[in-house]
Write a protein that holds these residues in place. Structure first.
Motif, PDB file in Angstrom:
ATOM      1  N   TRP A  27       6.883  29.378 -19.537  1.00  0.00           N
ATOM      2  CA  TRP A  27       6.039  28.607 -20.443  1.00  0.00           C
ATOM      3  C   TRP A  27       6.381  29.000 -21.882  1.00  0.00           C
ATOM      4  O   TRP A  27       6.562  30.188 -22.178  1.00  0.00           O
ATOM      5  N   PHE A  28       6.448  27.996 -22.732  1.00  0.00           N
ATOM      6  CA  PHE A  28       6.625  28.177 -24.163  1.00  0.00           C
ATOM      7  C   PHE A  28       5.476  27.451 -24.852  1.00  0.00           C
ATOM      8  O   PHE A  28       4.835  26.583 -24.270  1.00  0.00           O
ATOM      9  N   ARG A  29       5.272  27.777 -26.105  1.00  0.00           N
ATOM     10  CA  ARG A  29       4.286  27.032 -26.882  1.00  0.00           C
ATOM     11  C   ARG A  29       4.774  26.840 -28.312  1.00  0.00           C
ATOM     12  O   ARG A  29       5.545  27.656 -28.827  1.00  0.00           O
ATOM     13  N   GLN A  30       4.306  25.752 -28.878  1.00  0.00           N
ATOM     14  CA  GLN A  30       4.666  25.447 -30.261  1.00  0.00           C
ATOM     15  C   GLN A  30       3.408  25.100 -31.029  1.00  0.00           C
ATOM     16  O   GLN A  30       2.776  24.062 -30.773  1.00  0.00           O
ATOM     17  N   ALA A  31       3.043  25.980 -31.942  1.00  0.00           N
ATOM     18  CA  ALA A  31       1.885  25.755 -32.797  1.00  0.00           C
ATOM     19  C   ALA A  31       2.271  24.811 -33.927  1.00  0.00           C
ATOM     20  O   ALA A  31       3.452  24.693 -34.271  1.00  0.00           O
ATOM     21  N   PRO A  32       1.305  24.148 -34.531  1.00  0.00           N
ATOM     22  CA  PRO A  32       1.611  23.215 -35.631  1.00  0.00           C
ATOM     23  C   PRO A  32       2.399  23.883 -36.742  1.00  0.00           C
ATOM     24  O   PRO A  32       2.006  24.934 -37.248  1.00  0.00           O
ATOM     25  N   GLY A  33       3.519  23.297 -37.084  1.00  0.00           N
ATOM     26  CA  GLY A  33       4.333  23.794 -38.171  1.00  0.00           C
ATOM     27  C   GLY A  33       5.134  25.042 -37.871  1.00  0.00           C
ATOM     28  O   GLY A  33       5.734  25.634 -38.773  1.00  0.00           O
ATOM     29  N   LYS A  34       5.162  25.449 -36.608  1.00  0.00           N
ATOM     30  CA  LYS A  34       5.876  26.674 -36.240  1.00  0.00           C
ATOM     31  C   LYS A  34       6.920  26.401 -35.167  1.00  0.00           C
ATOM     32  O   LYS A  34       6.958  25.347 -34.557  1.00  0.00           O
ATOM     33  N   PRO A  67      -7.206  32.968 -20.111  1.00  0.00           N
ATOM     34  CA  PRO A  67      -8.598  33.320 -20.384  1.00  0.00           C
ATOM     35  C   PRO A  67      -8.774  33.747 -21.839  1.00  0.00           C
ATOM     36  O   PRO A  67      -7.803  33.978 -22.555  1.00  0.00           O
ATOM     37  N   ALA A  68     -10.020  33.867 -22.253  1.00  0.00           N
ATOM     38  CA  ALA A  68     -10.343  34.419 -23.574  1.00  0.00           C
ATOM     39  C   ALA A  68      -9.512  33.773 -24.682  1.00  0.00           C
ATOM     40  O   ALA A  68      -8.891  34.467 -25.498  1.00  0.00           O
ATOM     41  N   LEU A  69      -9.509  32.476 -24.722  1.00  0.00           N
ATOM     42  CA  LEU A  69      -8.677  31.765 -25.690  1.00  0.00           C
ATOM     43  C   LEU A  69      -9.168  31.963 -27.120  1.00  0.00           C
ATOM     44  O   LEU A  69     -10.379  32.112 -27.370  1.00  0.00           O
ATOM     45  N   LYS A  70      -8.205  31.965 -28.022  1.00  0.00           N
ATOM     46  CA  LYS A  70      -8.472  32.147 -29.442  1.00  0.00           C
ATOM     47  C   LYS A  70      -7.945  30.930 -30.195  1.00  0.00           C
ATOM     48  O   LYS A  70      -7.026  30.256 -29.722  1.00  0.00           O
ATOM     49  N   PRO A  71      -8.483  30.673 -31.388  1.00  0.00           N
ATOM     50  CA  PRO A  71      -7.975  29.534 -32.172  1.00  0.00           C
ATOM     51  C   PRO A  71      -6.464  29.597 -32.393  1.00  0.00           C
ATOM     52  O   PRO A  71      -5.797  28.553 -32.433  1.00  0.00           O
ATOM     53  N   GLU A  72      -5.912  30.790 -32.502  1.00  0.00           N
ATOM     54  CA  GLU A  72      -4.463  30.916 -32.725  1.00  0.00           C
ATOM     55  C   GLU A  72      -3.640  30.571 -31.494  1.00  0.00           C
ATOM     56  O   GLU A  72      -2.415  30.525 -31.554  1.00  0.00           O
ATOM     57  N   ASP A  73      -4.292  30.342 -30.374  1.00  0.00           N
ATOM     58  CA  ASP A  73      -3.588  29.878 -29.177  1.00  0.00           C
ATOM     59  C   ASP A  73      -3.379  28.360 -29.193  1.00  0.00           C
ATOM     60  O   ASP A  73      -2.723  27.816 -28.294  1.00  0.00           O
ATOM     61  N   THR A  74      -3.925  27.699 -30.196  1.00  0.00           N
ATOM     62  CA  THR A  74      -3.750  26.252 -30.312  1.00  0.00           C
ATOM     63  C   THR A  74      -2.272  25.914 -30.458  1.00  0.00           C
ATOM     64  O   THR A  74      -1.587  26.444 -31.336  1.00  0.00           O
ATOM     65  N   ALA A  75      -1.789  25.062 -29.567  1.00  0.00           N
ATOM     66  CA  ALA A  75      -0.366  24.720 -29.558  1.00  0.00           C
ATOM     67  C   ALA A  75      -0.113  23.672 -28.482  1.00  0.00           C
ATOM     68  O   ALA A  75      -0.980  23.402 -27.640  1.00  0.00           O
ATOM     69  N   ILE A  76       1.080  23.126 -28.526  1.00  0.00           N
ATOM     70  CA  ILE A  76       1.568  22.345 -27.394  1.00  0.00           C
ATOM     71  C   ILE A  76       2.283  23.318 -26.472  1.00  0.00           C
ATOM     72  O   ILE A  76       3.153  24.076 -26.909  1.00  0.00           O
ATOM     73  N   TYR A  77       1.907  23.295 -25.209  1.00  0.00           N
ATOM     74  CA  TYR A  77       2.485  24.200 -24.228  1.00  0.00           C
ATOM     75  C   TYR A  77       3.481  23.431 -23.358  1.00  0.00           C
ATOM     76  O   TYR A  77       3.171  22.364 -22.825  1.00  0.00           O
ATOM     77  N   TYR A  78       4.655  24.022 -23.209  1.00  0.00           N
ATOM     78  CA  TYR A  78       5.729  23.412 -22.435  1.00  0.00           C
ATOM     79  C   TYR A  78       6.129  24.324 -21.278  1.00  0.00           C
ATOM     80  O   TYR A  78       6.190  25.546 -21.444  1.00  0.00           O
ATOM     81  N   CYS A  79       6.416  23.721 -20.143  1.00  0.00           N
ATOM     82  CA  CYS A  79       7.056  24.491 -19.086  1.00  0.00           C
ATOM     83  C   CYS A  79       8.535  24.129 -19.047  1.00  0.00           C
ATOM     84  O   CYS A  79       8.918  23.007 -19.403  1.00  0.00           O
ATOM     85  N   ALA A  80       9.321  25.094 -18.642  1.00  0.00           N
ATOM     86  CA  ALA A  80      10.757  24.915 -18.622  1.00  0.00           C
ATOM     87  C   ALA A  80      11.337  25.653 -17.425  1.00  0.00           C
ATOM     88  O   ALA A  80      10.767  26.643 -16.972  1.00  0.00           O
ATOM     89  N   THR A 138       1.819  19.903 -22.983  1.00  0.00           N
ATOM     90  CA  THR A 138       0.393  19.596 -22.887  1.00  0.00           C
ATOM     91  C   THR A 138      -0.307  20.320 -24.025  1.00  0.00           C
ATOM     92  O   THR A 138      -0.031  21.480 -24.307  1.00  0.00           O
ATOM     93  N   LEU A 139      -1.195  19.623 -24.718  1.00  0.00           N
ATOM     94  CA  LEU A 139      -1.817  20.140 -25.927  1.00  0.00           C
ATOM     95  C   LEU A 139      -3.051  20.967 -25.591  1.00  0.00           C
ATOM     96  O   LEU A 139      -3.949  20.507 -24.878  1.00  0.00           O
ATOM     97  N   VAL A 140      -3.079  22.160 -26.143  1.00  0.00           N
ATOM     98  CA  VAL A 140      -4.244  23.042 -26.040  1.00  0.00           C
ATOM     99  C   VAL A 140      -4.814  23.222 -27.442  1.00  0.00           C
ATOM    100  O   VAL A 140      -4.101  23.637 -28.352  1.00  0.00           O
ATOM    101  N   THR A 141      -6.086  22.910 -27.589  1.00  0.00           N
ATOM    102  CA  THR A 141      -6.763  23.071 -28.867  1.00  0.00           C
ATOM    103  C   THR A 141      -7.968  23.973 -28.657  1.00  0.00           C
ATOM    104  O   THR A 141      -8.828  23.679 -27.825  1.00  0.00           O
ATOM    105  N   VAL A 142      -8.000  25.071 -29.406  1.00  0.00           N
ATOM    106  CA  VAL A 142      -9.096  26.033 -29.292  1.00  0.00           C
ATOM    107  C   VAL A 142      -9.893  25.996 -30.591  1.00  0.00           C
ATOM    108  O   VAL A 142      -9.355  26.302 -31.657  1.00  0.00           O
ATOM    109  N   SER A 143     -11.134  25.634 -30.486  1.00  0.00           N
ATOM    110  CA  SER A 143     -11.983  25.557 -31.669  1.00  0.00           C
ATOM    111  C   SER A 143     -12.737  26.867 -31.873  1.00  0.00           C
ATOM    112  O   SER A 143     -13.066  27.568 -30.912  1.00  0.00           O
ATOM    113  N   SER A 144     -13.011  27.175 -33.132  1.00  0.00           N
ATOM    114  CA  SER A 144     -13.700  28.439 -33.453  1.00  0.00           C
ATOM    115  C   SER A 144     -15.197  28.253 -33.466  1.00  0.00           C
ATOM    116  O   SER A 144     -15.713  27.153 -33.404  1.00  0.00           O
TER     117      SER A 144
END
Length: 120
Positions: A35-42, A80-93, A114-120
């Motif tokens: 699994w990889f993830r890409q946060a906005p602008g990163k 588990p225990a998601l944080k706002p900084e975990d917000t990203a598009i998650y890809y499997c490869a 698949t998009l994961v959005t964690v709100s504070s």
């Protein structure tokens, strides 16, 4: 092999999600899947991987866990225990290589994300 990632959504901080990476066309039993993830602008970054030989690597300070369900031909990412900084598009490869790599160039097959959005 074709990969289909799912399970993302909007969750409050502290909540949990389980992402799924369902494969079709071939069995995942001979693929290393990550699994990889890409946060906005990163840049896209490695999250966790599992070799078909059984070894696995979990990152994100060990908070996330990768697992495999052979009969369902699916790989999961428990978050588990998601944080706002975990917000990203998650890809499997997936790759036919036996070793887990944190470099996206080592993977041949990719799901759509698949998009994961964690709100504070």
């Amino acid at each position: 092999v074709q990969l289909q990632a799912s399970g993302g959504g909007l969750v409050q901080a502290g909540g949990s999600l389980r992402l799924s990476c369902a494969a079709s066309g071939r069995s995942l039993s001979t693929y290393t899947v990550s699994w990889f993830r890409q946060a906005p602008g990163k840049e896209r970054k490695f999250v966790a991987g599992m070799s078909y030989r059984g070894g696995k690597t979990d990152s994100v300070n060990g908070r996330f866990t990768i697992s495999r369900d052979g009969p369902k031909n699916t790989v999961y990412l428990e978050m588990p225990a998601l944080k706002p900084e975990d917000t990203a598009i998650y890809y499997c490869a997936a790759t036919l290589a036996p070793t887990i790599s944190n470099r996206e160039t080592q993977y041949t097959y990719w799901g759509q994300g698949t998009l994961v959005t964690v709100s504070s």
